[in-house]
Design an enzyme around this catalytic site. Structure first.
Site, PDB file in Angstrom:
ATOM      1  N   SER A  95       0.839  -1.196   0.000  1.00  0.00           N
ATOM      2  CA  SER A  95       0.000   0.000   0.000  1.00  0.00           C
ATOM      3  C   SER A  95       0.870   1.240   0.000  1.00  0.00           C
ATOM      4  O   SER A  95       1.991   1.233   0.530  1.00  0.00           O
ATOM      5  CB  SER A  95      -0.856  -0.034   1.271  1.00  0.00           C
ATOM      6  N   TYR A 116      -1.559  -0.605  11.172  1.00  0.00           N
ATOM      7  CA  TYR A 116      -1.823  -1.259   9.870  1.00  0.00           C
ATOM      8  C   TYR A 116      -0.645  -1.029   8.920  1.00  0.00           C
ATOM      9  O   TYR A 116      -0.130  -1.961   8.305  1.00  0.00           O
ATOM     10  CB  TYR A 116      -3.117  -0.711   9.245  1.00  0.00           C
ATOM     11  N   LYS A 127       2.155  -3.631   6.974  1.00  0.00           N
ATOM     12  CA  LYS A 127       2.474  -3.675   5.533  1.00  0.00           C
ATOM     13  C   LYS A 127       3.980  -3.526   5.328  1.00  0.00           C
ATOM     14  O   LYS A 127       4.581  -4.216   4.505  1.00  0.00           O
ATOM     15  CB  LYS A 127       1.730  -2.569   4.769  1.00  0.00           C
TER      16      LYS A 127
HETATM   17  P1  NAD Z   1     -10.697  -7.056   1.614  1.00  0.00           P
HETATM   18  O1  NAD Z   1     -10.869  -7.042   3.086  1.00  0.00           O
HETATM   19  O2  NAD Z   1     -11.897  -6.855   0.765  1.00  0.00           O
HETATM   20  O3  NAD Z   1      -9.989  -8.426   1.166  1.00  0.00           O
HETATM   21  C1  NAD Z   1      -9.095  -9.130   1.998  1.00  0.00           C
HETATM   22  C2  NAD Z   1      -9.564 -10.582   2.055  1.00  0.00           C
HETATM   23  O4  NAD Z   1      -8.646 -11.323   2.853  1.00  0.00           O
HETATM   24  C3  NAD Z   1     -10.944 -10.742   2.665  1.00  0.00           C
HETATM   25  O5  NAD Z   1     -11.728 -11.539   1.804  1.00  0.00           O
HETATM   26  C4  NAD Z   1     -10.691 -11.447   3.994  1.00  0.00           C
HETATM   27  O6  NAD Z   1     -11.742 -12.307   4.348  1.00  0.00           O
HETATM   28  C5  NAD Z   1      -9.385 -12.194   3.692  1.00  0.00           C
HETATM   29  N1  NAD Z   1      -8.545 -12.470   4.864  1.00  0.00           N
HETATM   30  C6  NAD Z   1      -8.142 -11.592   5.822  1.00  0.00           C
HETATM   31  N2  NAD Z   1      -7.380 -12.232   6.720  1.00  0.00           N
HETATM   32  C7  NAD Z   1      -7.290 -13.521   6.321  1.00  0.00           C
HETATM   33  C8  NAD Z   1      -6.631 -14.669   6.848  1.00  0.00           C
HETATM   34  N3  NAD Z   1      -5.960 -14.626   7.993  1.00  0.00           N
HETATM   35  N4  NAD Z   1      -6.727 -15.831   6.168  1.00  0.00           N
HETATM   36  C9  NAD Z   1      -7.435 -15.896   5.017  1.00  0.00           C
HETATM   37  N5  NAD Z   1      -8.081 -14.849   4.484  1.00  0.00           N
HETATM   38  C10 NAD Z   1      -8.014 -13.672   5.133  1.00  0.00           C
HETATM   39  O7  NAD Z   1      -9.576  -5.992   1.260  1.00  0.00           O
HETATM   40  P2  NAD Z   1      -9.122  -5.410  -0.160  1.00  0.00           P
HETATM   41  O8  NAD Z   1      -9.541  -4.002  -0.225  1.00  0.00           O
HETATM   42  O9  NAD Z   1      -9.499  -6.337  -1.238  1.00  0.00           O
HETATM   43  O10 NAD Z   1      -7.555  -5.418   0.053  1.00  0.00           O
HETATM   44  C11 NAD Z   1      -6.762  -6.509  -0.360  1.00  0.00           C
HETATM   45  C12 NAD Z   1      -5.332  -6.271   0.081  1.00  0.00           C
HETATM   46  O11 NAD Z   1      -4.869  -5.038  -0.475  1.00  0.00           O
HETATM   47  C13 NAD Z   1      -5.140  -6.148   1.590  1.00  0.00           C
HETATM   48  O12 NAD Z   1      -3.928  -6.782   1.917  1.00  0.00           O
HETATM   49  C14 NAD Z   1      -5.037  -4.664   1.816  1.00  0.00           C
HETATM   50  O13 NAD Z   1      -4.255  -4.364   2.949  1.00  0.00           O
HETATM   51  C15 NAD Z   1      -4.353  -4.210   0.542  1.00  0.00           C
HETATM   52  N6  NAD Z   1      -4.648  -2.805   0.188  1.00  0.00           N
HETATM   53  C16 NAD Z   1      -5.952  -2.420   0.037  1.00  0.00           C
HETATM   54  C17 NAD Z   1      -6.238  -1.096  -0.287  1.00  0.00           C
HETATM   55  C18 NAD Z   1      -7.656  -0.629  -0.459  1.00  0.00           C
HETATM   56  O14 NAD Z   1      -7.906   0.574  -0.451  1.00  0.00           O
HETATM   57  N7  NAD Z   1      -8.644  -1.490  -0.624  1.00  0.00           N
HETATM   58  C19 NAD Z   1      -5.187  -0.176  -0.460  1.00  0.00           C
HETATM   59  C20 NAD Z   1      -3.885  -0.613  -0.311  1.00  0.00           C
HETATM   60  C21 NAD Z   1      -3.623  -1.948   0.015  1.00  0.00           C
HETATM   61  C1  UD1 Z   2      -6.587   5.405   3.409  1.00  0.00           C
HETATM   62  C2  UD1 Z   2      -5.706   4.832   4.489  1.00  0.00           C
HETATM   63  C3  UD1 Z   2      -4.502   4.142   3.862  1.00  0.00           C
HETATM   64  C4  UD1 Z   2      -4.952   3.120   2.848  1.00  0.00           C
HETATM   65  C5  UD1 Z   2      -5.838   3.819   1.821  1.00  0.00           C
HETATM   66  C6  UD1 Z   2      -6.391   2.889   0.795  1.00  0.00           C
HETATM   67  C7  UD1 Z   2      -6.040   6.299   6.409  1.00  0.00           C
HETATM   68  C8  UD1 Z   2      -5.437   7.371   7.267  1.00  0.00           C
HETATM   69  N1  UD1 Z   2      -5.297   5.892   5.373  1.00  0.00           N
HETATM   70  O1  UD1 Z   2      -5.867   6.365   2.690  1.00  0.00           O
HETATM   71  O2  UD1 Z   2      -3.752   3.497   4.867  1.00  0.00           O
HETATM   72  O3  UD1 Z   2      -3.844   2.534   2.217  1.00  0.00           O
HETATM   73  O4  UD1 Z   2      -6.953   4.398   2.514  1.00  0.00           O
HETATM   74  O5  UD1 Z   2      -7.329   2.048   1.393  1.00  0.00           O
HETATM   75  O6  UD1 Z   2      -7.130   5.821   6.645  1.00  0.00           O
HETATM   76  N2  UD1 Z   2     -12.043  11.778   2.998  1.00  0.00           N
HETATM   77  C9  UD1 Z   2     -13.046  12.662   3.319  1.00  0.00           C
HETATM   78  N3  UD1 Z   2     -14.202  12.170   3.872  1.00  0.00           N
HETATM   79  C10 UD1 Z   2     -14.390  10.824   4.118  1.00  0.00           C
HETATM   80  C11 UD1 Z   2     -13.339   9.926   3.766  1.00  0.00           C
HETATM   81  C12 UD1 Z   2     -12.186  10.441   3.229  1.00  0.00           C
HETATM   82  O7  UD1 Z   2     -12.923  13.862   3.130  1.00  0.00           O
HETATM   83  O8  UD1 Z   2     -15.446  10.449   4.646  1.00  0.00           O
HETATM   84  C13 UD1 Z   2     -10.819  12.311   2.348  1.00  0.00           C
HETATM   85  C14 UD1 Z   2      -9.543  12.017   3.105  1.00  0.00           C
HETATM   86  O9  UD1 Z   2      -9.267  13.034   4.030  1.00  0.00           O
HETATM   87  C15 UD1 Z   2      -8.539  11.962   1.949  1.00  0.00           C
HETATM   88  C16 UD1 Z   2      -9.343  11.390   0.788  1.00  0.00           C
HETATM   89  O10 UD1 Z   2     -10.704  11.649   1.104  1.00  0.00           O
HETATM   90  O11 UD1 Z   2      -8.098  13.246   1.603  1.00  0.00           O
HETATM   91  C17 UD1 Z   2      -9.156   9.908   0.584  1.00  0.00           C
HETATM   92  O12 UD1 Z   2      -9.392   9.246   1.811  1.00  0.00           O
HETATM   93  P1  UD1 Z   2      -9.432   7.647   1.941  1.00  0.00           P
HETATM   94  O13 UD1 Z   2     -10.322   7.080   0.896  1.00  0.00           O
HETATM   95  O14 UD1 Z   2      -9.746   7.321   3.356  1.00  0.00           O
HETATM   96  O15 UD1 Z   2      -7.954   7.202   1.569  1.00  0.00           O
HETATM   97  P2  UD1 Z   2      -6.551   7.675   2.207  1.00  0.00           P
HETATM   98  O16 UD1 Z   2      -6.747   8.513   3.394  1.00  0.00           O
HETATM   99  O17 UD1 Z   2      -5.725   8.191   1.102  1.00  0.00           O
END
Ligand code: NAD
Ligand code: UD1
Length: 337
Positions: A123, A147, A151
């Site tokens: 991330s 968190y 990562k």
């Molecule tokens: P998500 O929660 O929708 O998907 C994660 C999946 O992993 C879920 O289905 C959950 O049930 C499964 N899981 C969690 N712990 C587990 C375990 N111990 N054993 C087996 N399965 C397990 O999340 P996502 O948004 O799809 O994110 C996927 C990955 O990407 C995560 O590692 C997250 O940290 C990373 N990531 C997500 C975002 C985002 O904004 N969505 C941003 C940056 C990084």
């Molecule tokens: C967040 C997480 C980051 C993660 C990323 C993707 C935090 C502090 N960081 O980042 O660890 O990797 O999501 O999942 O949570 N905002 C509003 N109103 C809202 C929600 C968000 O104004 O209700 C604004 C935030 O201040 C930011 C932008 O929207 O400027 C994006 O926010 P968000 O979607 O939560 O992502 P990040 O903060 O970039």
């Protein structure tokens, strides 16, 4: 190729499984369903046009993993993690156990099964309060919450393990802000409770499930005072994983790559684009800054282009349209069929 997708029932995992399935790969979803449902797996199968193999199991459980590796695996994609920043601050040990212990057990299972290729979900959070934008992969790394620390540590575990194993390949994909949904409207993001991230909150306000969006901070040193981020369509991310698997199958070593569009949009720009493309209204109010937020963060994406030949194809309008279609068709996410 046979690809074991840990956490494959989740938001990004489900889109990735569909992309891999459509490319003809054999996908095995491994998930404990702690943040997902079987409905997502049924919908993936519907989109791919054939059944998707599923093993319910936990990456911290050796026995569950042994079952998953029993039939032979070419490459692992590791999405399985807990991902809520706020929850990680109140329950850090849960996050250390699930994310860090889980990754160690998964690497051990890979070693036992002689599987030496991994694509990992990292991330942009690993850049912490980055001073410079666009941020490149060589920027200093820093955790600002538990968190983010998991990562960072997971990246280091994979990097150290890779260095010890000459034949190993690891691709650490640093996602910026994944949003949007599959254009079919059949799979998408299904947050439980109040969404912490911007786009799901916007769609829930637009469908009148929530009254008003709170815009966190209107006094940042940005073009309109609101935070700027690099939103990237989840379908583009899914395609990047297919490219990363290809890289892992042919190259060795460990690389970290930013995945974003390389463009930053402010919160107000996202709201306006959403309203314009969908015709829905998003009432909002500017409130205090959210603690821990940075003013602006977007990616330098040149490395992913050079190494994987990948670049995001969808712009902010498509992200809004697809997120909205998913919300309209599934007002309660996967809760209602
Ligand atoms: P998500 O929660 O929708 O998907 C994660 C999946 O992993 C879920 O289905 C959950 O049930 C499964 N899981 C969690 N712990 C587990 C375990 N111990 N054993 C087996 N399965 C397990 O999340 P996502 O948004 O799809 O994110 C996927 C990955 O990407 C995560 O590692 C997250 O940290 C990373 N990531 C997500 C975002 C985002 O904004 N969505 C941003 C940056 C990084
Ligand atoms: C967040 C997480 C980051 C993660 C990323 C993707 C935090 C502090 N960081 O980042 O660890 O990797 O999501 O999942 O949570 N905002 C509003 N109103 C809202 C929600 C968000 O104004 O209700 C604004 C935030 O201040 C930011 C932008 O929207 O400027 C994006 O926010 P968000 O979607 O939560 O992502 P990040 O903060 O970039």
């Amino acid at each position: 190729m046979k690809i074991l997708v840990c956490g494959g029932a989740g938001y990004i995992g489900s889109h990735t499984c569909v992309a891999l399935g459509q490319l003809g790969h054999e996908v095995v979803v491994f998930d404990n369903l702690s943040n997902s449902t079987r409905v997502a797996i049924d919908r993936m199968a519907e989109l791919v046009g054939r059944p998707v193999a599923f093993i319910q199991g936990d990456i911290r459980e050796r026995r569950d993993l042994a079952r998953a590796f029993a039939g032979g695996v070419d490459c692992v994609i590791h999405f399985a993690a807990l991902k809520s920043v706020g929850e990680s601050c109140s329950r850090p040990l849960t996050y250390f156990d699930n994310n860090i212990s889980g990754t160690i057990t998964l690497l051990q299972a890979m070693e036992a099964a002689q599987v030496s290729r991994m694509v990992f979900s990292s991330s942009a959070t690993v850049y912490g309060n980055s001073e410079q934008v666009p941020v490149t992969e060589s920027a200093p790394l820093q955790a600002t919450n538990p968190y983010g620390r998991t990562k960072l540590i997971m990246e280091e575990l994979i990097r150290d393990y890779s260095a010890s194993q000459p034949g190993f390949s690891g691709v650490l994909l640093r996602y910026f802000n994944p949003v949007g949904a599959h254009p079919s409207g059949r799979i998408g993001e299904s947050p439980t409770g109040t969404p912490a991230n911007l786009m799901p909150y916007v769609t829930q306000v637009a469908i009148k499930r929530r009254e008003q969006l709170q815009v966190f901070g209107g006094d940042y040193p940005t073009r309109d005072g609101t935070g700027v981020r690099d939103y990237v369509h989840v379908v583009d991310l899914a395609e990047a994983h297919a490219s990363a698997v290809r890289w892992a199958m042919t190259q060795q070593g460990c690389i970290a790559l930013n995945l974003g569009t390389g463009c930053g949009y402010s919160v107000l720009e996202l709201i306006r684009t959403f309203e314009r493309t969908t015709g829905a209204r998003v009432p909002y109010r500017i409130v205090e800054r959210r603690p821990g937020d940075v003013a602006e963060l977007w990616a330098d994406v040149s490395m992913a282009r050079e190494v994987l030949g990948w670049q995001a194809r969808h712009g902010l309008e498509r992200m809004c349209e697809d997120a909205w279609r998913w919300q309209l068709n599934n007002p309660d996410g996967y809760q209602v069929a």
